[in-house]
Design a protein around this motif. Structure first.
Motif, PDB file in Angstrom:
ATOM      1  N   ARG A 106       0.835  -1.204   0.000  1.00 11.91           N
ATOM      2  CA  ARG A 106       0.000   0.000   0.000  1.00 11.91           C
ATOM      3  C   ARG A 106       0.867   1.251   0.000  1.00 11.91           C
ATOM      4  O   ARG A 106       1.923   1.290   0.638  1.00 11.91           O
ATOM      5  N   PRO A 107       0.418   2.303  -0.700  1.00 14.55           N
ATOM      6  CA  PRO A 107       1.168   3.563  -0.701  1.00 14.55           C
ATOM      7  C   PRO A 107       0.908   4.336   0.591  1.00 14.55           C
ATOM      8  O   PRO A 107      -0.138   4.174   1.234  1.00 14.55           O
ATOM      9  N   LEU A 108       1.870   5.181   0.961  1.00 13.08           N
ATOM     10  CA  LEU A 108       1.673   6.069   2.103  1.00 13.08           C
ATOM     11  C   LEU A 108       0.878   7.277   1.636  1.00 13.08           C
ATOM     12  O   LEU A 108       1.314   8.026   0.763  1.00 13.08           O
ATOM     13  N   ASN A 109      -0.305   7.441   2.197  1.00 10.23           N
ATOM     14  CA  ASN A 109      -1.132   8.613   1.918  1.00 10.23           C
ATOM     15  C   ASN A 109      -1.938   8.942   3.174  1.00 10.23           C
ATOM     16  O   ASN A 109      -1.718   8.331   4.236  1.00 10.23           O
ATOM     17  N   ARG A 110      -2.853   9.874   3.049  1.00  9.19           N
ATOM     18  CA  ARG A 110      -3.578  10.307   4.248  1.00  9.19           C
ATOM     19  C   ARG A 110      -4.422   9.187   4.847  1.00  9.19           C
ATOM     20  O   ARG A 110      -4.622   9.130   6.055  1.00  9.19           O
ATOM     21  N   ARG A 111      -4.891   8.266   4.017  1.00  6.34           N
ATOM     22  CA  ARG A 111      -5.720   7.173   4.546  1.00  6.34           C
ATOM     23  C   ARG A 111      -4.897   6.115   5.260  1.00  6.34           C
ATOM     24  O   ARG A 111      -5.372   5.461   6.179  1.00  6.34           O
ATOM     25  N   THR A 112      -3.645   5.912   4.824  1.00  6.55           N
ATOM     26  CA  THR A 112      -2.828   4.831   5.385  1.00  6.55           C
ATOM     27  C   THR A 112      -1.758   5.344   6.351  1.00  6.55           C
ATOM     28  O   THR A 112      -1.018   4.534   6.923  1.00  6.55           O
ATOM     29  N   ALA A 113      -1.663   6.665   6.515  1.00  4.12           N
ATOM     30  CA  ALA A 113      -0.565   7.235   7.309  1.00  4.12           C
ATOM     31  C   ALA A 113      -0.593   6.768   8.765  1.00  4.12           C
ATOM     32  O   ALA A 113       0.459   6.600   9.388  1.00  4.12           O
ATOM     33  N   ALA A 114      -1.773   6.558   9.316  1.00  2.00           N
ATOM     34  CA  ALA A 114      -1.859   6.130  10.717  1.00  2.00           C
ATOM     35  C   ALA A 114      -1.193   4.774  10.911  1.00  2.00           C
ATOM     36  O   ALA A 114      -0.540   4.524  11.934  1.00  2.00           O
ATOM     37  N   ASP A 152      -0.608  -5.957   6.683  1.00  2.00           N
ATOM     38  CA  ASP A 152      -1.219  -7.246   7.016  1.00  2.00           C
ATOM     39  C   ASP A 152      -2.733  -7.041   7.114  1.00  2.00           C
ATOM     40  O   ASP A 152      -3.225  -6.391   8.034  1.00  2.00           O
ATOM     41  N   SER A 153      -3.470  -7.581   6.162  1.00  2.00           N
ATOM     42  CA  SER A 153      -4.920  -7.361   6.111  1.00  2.00           C
ATOM     43  C   SER A 153      -5.655  -8.087   7.230  1.00  2.00           C
ATOM     44  O   SER A 153      -6.756  -7.687   7.620  1.00  2.00           O
ATOM     45  N   ASN A 154      -5.064  -9.157   7.768  1.00  2.00           N
ATOM     46  CA  ASN A 154      -5.718  -9.882   8.864  1.00  2.00           C
ATOM     47  C   ASN A 154      -5.625  -9.111  10.170  1.00  2.00           C
ATOM     48  O   ASN A 154      -6.612  -8.964  10.897  1.00  2.00           O
ATOM     49  N   ARG A 155      -4.413  -8.621  10.472  1.00  2.00           N
ATOM     50  CA  ARG A 155      -4.210  -7.885  11.720  1.00  2.00           C
ATOM     51  C   ARG A 155      -4.464  -6.388  11.577  1.00  2.00           C
ATOM     52  O   ARG A 155      -4.426  -5.653  12.559  1.00  2.00           O
ATOM     53  N   GLN A 156      -4.697  -5.929  10.353  1.00  2.00           N
ATOM     54  CA  GLN A 156      -4.956  -4.518  10.071  1.00  2.00           C
ATOM     55  C   GLN A 156      -3.839  -3.622  10.613  1.00  2.00           C
ATOM     56  O   GLN A 156      -4.068  -2.659  11.350  1.00  2.00           O
ATOM     57  N   GLN A 157      -2.586  -3.963  10.222  1.00  2.00           N
ATOM     58  CA  GLN A 157      -1.443  -3.168  10.644  1.00  2.00           C
ATOM     59  C   GLN A 157      -0.341  -3.219   9.594  1.00  2.00           C
ATOM     60  O   GLN A 157      -0.237  -4.187   8.824  1.00  2.00           O
ATOM     61  N   ALA A 158       0.470  -2.162   9.553  1.00  2.00           N
ATOM     62  CA  ALA A 158       1.643  -2.139   8.683  1.00  2.00           C
ATOM     63  C   ALA A 158       2.760  -2.901   9.372  1.00  2.00           C
ATOM     64  O   ALA A 158       3.041  -2.673  10.558  1.00  2.00           O
ATOM     65  N   VAL A 159       3.411  -3.799   8.650  1.00  2.00           N
ATOM     66  CA  VAL A 159       4.453  -4.627   9.254  1.00  2.00           C
ATOM     67  C   VAL A 159       5.849  -4.266   8.735  1.00  2.00           C
ATOM     68  O   VAL A 159       6.859  -4.687   9.300  1.00  2.00           O
ATOM     69  N   ALA A 160       5.921  -3.494   7.655  1.00  2.00           N
ATOM     70  CA  ALA A 160       7.197  -3.010   7.124  1.00  2.00           C
ATOM     71  C   ALA A 160       6.921  -1.774   6.296  1.00  2.00           C
ATOM     72  O   ALA A 160       5.831  -1.624   5.721  1.00  2.00           O
TER      73      ALA A 160
END
Length: 260
Positions: A106-114, A152-160
């Protein structure tokens, strides 16, 4: 002019500032080491005194620059992290790399920044994280595109994450590689895909990575990266005495309570 210091805010709130450049003129250098240290120390002290809202200051120095390290320590800066700067010339050869089913790029943008911000909170040392006082908007301000993450779509978190830094302290684009402590098994094709996509349209880049992560360093070297040197990330807190008027007001309130 005998010297020059350039600094900037590291967050929107202005609680954290960074020393960007610290230079001495030829005349200052000719006067000897003591003279140069005195000028540079005076510049650092003046910059800190002028930033009234700052609670912390950041600076970086090469591990080989003993004079700069000594100057920063003299001004209260303490080393918090060491990073290796890797020089990379990606081949840009298209390869069919596949991600595990539960991972998405996923790209870093306002929706994914958190999600990227939470990843940074998990990877930075606690003291450095506190002094940086970085929020989601600050992360967006300090990033360029393409900056990407493995999600990670299961845990809903960025892992790298592979974040392109803005502004870069060097002439080449810089990528900061972050891997969640529990996901070091991603070393291999998943992280290679992440780096290759973040390196799009660049023939040369610099990649920053924690010195203490020996396994990651060996893997980066296997990708053809060459270490250009190491830098120390240093920081100091700024403690300011409360104004006399405020202290007097507090004393009056306490006196009123005791009187009742």
């Amino acid at each position: 002019p005998l010297g020059l210091l350039i600094s900037q805010r590291l967050n929107r709130s202005g609680t954290c500032w960074q020393l960007l450049q610290l230079r001495s003129s030829a005349a200052c250098l000719a006067s000897g080491e003591a003279g140069r240290m005195a000028i540079e120390a005076a510049l650092v002290r003046e910059a800190i005194q002028r930033s009234r809202g700052a609670a912390s200051w950041m600076a970086t120095a090469s591990t080989n620059d003993s004079d700069r390290l000594a100057l920063l320590r003299q001004q209260g800066f303490q080393p918090l992290r060491r990073e290796t700067i890797w020089h990379w010339e990606p081949s840009h050869v298209t390869a069919n790399r596949e991600l595990p089913a539960d991972l998405q790029l996923r790209p870093l943008n306002r929706r994914t920044a958190a999600a990227m911000w939470q990843l940074e909170q998990a990877t930075l040392p606690a003291q450095l994280r506190q002094l940086l006082d970085r929020r989601v908007d600050d992360l967006l301000d300090q990033s360029e595109q393409p900056s990407l993450m493995l999600f990670d779509s299961n845990r809903q978190q960025a892992v790298a994450g592979a974040r392109r830094l803005r502004p870069s302290s060097r002439d080449l684009p810089e990528i900061e590689l972050s891997v969640h402590p529990g996901w070091t098994h991603l070393l291999g094709e998943p992280l290679q895909l992440l780096l290759e996509r973040s390196a799009a349209n660049s023939s040369e880049l610099l990649v920053r990575s924690d010195v203490l992560d020996g396994e990651r360093s060996a893997w980066l070297q296997s990708l053809g990266m060459a270490p250009e040197g190491e830098e120390v990330v240093m920081a100091r807190s700024v403690w300011r005495r409360h104004a006399t008027q405020q202290t007097a007001q507090v004393a009056q309130r306490i006196e009123a309570v005791l009187g009742r």
